[in-house]
Design a protein around this motif. Structure first.
Motif, PDB file in Angstrom:
ATOM      1  N   GLN A  43       0.684  -1.421  -0.400  1.00 30.78           N
ATOM      2  CA  GLN A  43       0.309   0.043   0.248  1.00 30.78           C
ATOM      3  C   GLN A  43       0.449   1.453   0.140  1.00 30.78           C
ATOM      4  OE1 GLN A  43      -2.667  -1.222   3.549  1.00 30.78           O
ATOM      5  NE2 GLN A  43      -1.490   1.138   4.537  1.00 30.78           N
ATOM      6  N   SER A  46       4.335   5.017  -4.282  1.00 30.12           N
ATOM      7  CA  SER A  46       3.321   6.245  -4.672  1.00 30.12           C
ATOM      8  C   SER A  46       3.315   5.716  -6.308  1.00 30.12           C
ATOM      9  CB  SER A  46       4.601   7.324  -4.500  1.00 30.12           C
ATOM     10  OG  SER A  46       5.895   6.945  -5.669  1.00 30.12           O
ATOM     11  N   THR A  88      -4.198   4.357  -3.603  1.00 32.93           N
ATOM     12  CA  THR A  88      -3.663   4.179  -2.002  1.00 32.93           C
ATOM     13  C   THR A  88      -3.875   3.460  -0.665  1.00 32.93           C
ATOM     14  OG1 THR A  88      -6.173   5.089  -1.687  1.00 32.93           O
ATOM     15  CG2 THR A  88      -4.775   7.197  -2.329  1.00 32.93           C
TER      16      THR A  88
END
Length: 168
Positions: A43, A46, A88
């Motif tokens: 997670q 980026s 995200t």
């Protein structure tokens, strides 16, 4: 579709849905052979990191398919469109890939047939905790699946074309 379209003017949900429909119509003109998912299973990566991994994956796979002079052969490189998802929580790419099935030599035909093997090997070397999946495309409906979040403002301008990574 012009990639340099001023998307900032298209802020309403209706306009984003219209743009998504037009994108899908545009993609339907291509003959995609494979639907690929490149997952990070992590997670904290980026979008920029994921895009860099996509660039490296593209280079490695094209090298495997086309040999050490792959950069000098833009007409033999993979054509793909990559759509990010879940940036995200579990960032991953959905790719619509066109592998040219018309090879001039038996050796190249064999390499092209092994695209899923090369794709998996190179993604797992780049993202060892990730996962790779490649399926032959049986239906144009896969375009809707790959672009399902493309009307979301967070994803609208983040899809990537293989041509972006070419130095031609």
């Amino acid at each position: 579709m012009n990639r340099h379209l001023d998307i900032t003017r298209m802020t309403s949900g209706t306009n984003r849905k219209l743009l998504q429909r037009e994108l899908r119509k545009w993609l339907a003109r291509y003959t995609f052979t494979h639907f690929v998912t490149l997952s990070s299973n992590h997670q904290s990566f980026s979008y920029q990191w994921m895009k860099q991994q996509l660039r490296e994956w593209d280079a490695r796979v094209n090298h495997s398919l086309n040999g050490r002079r792959w950069q000098k052969r833009p007409d033999e490189r993979l054509v793909w469109f990559a759509f990010p998802e879940k940036l995200t929580t579990n960032p991953h790419w959905h790719l619509l890939v066109a592998v040219d099935d018309r090879a001039e030599t038996p050796a190249r035909a064999a390499r092209l047939a092994d695209f899923p093997i090369y794709g998996n090997r190179h993604w797992m070397n780049l993202c060892y905790q990730g996962s790779f999946d490649a399926q032959r495309i049986e239906s144009k409906g896969i375009i809707e699946y790959a672009t399902k979040v493309s009307a979301n403002p967070a994803y609208l301008e983040r899809f990537v074309l293989s041509r972006e990574f070419m130095n031609i």
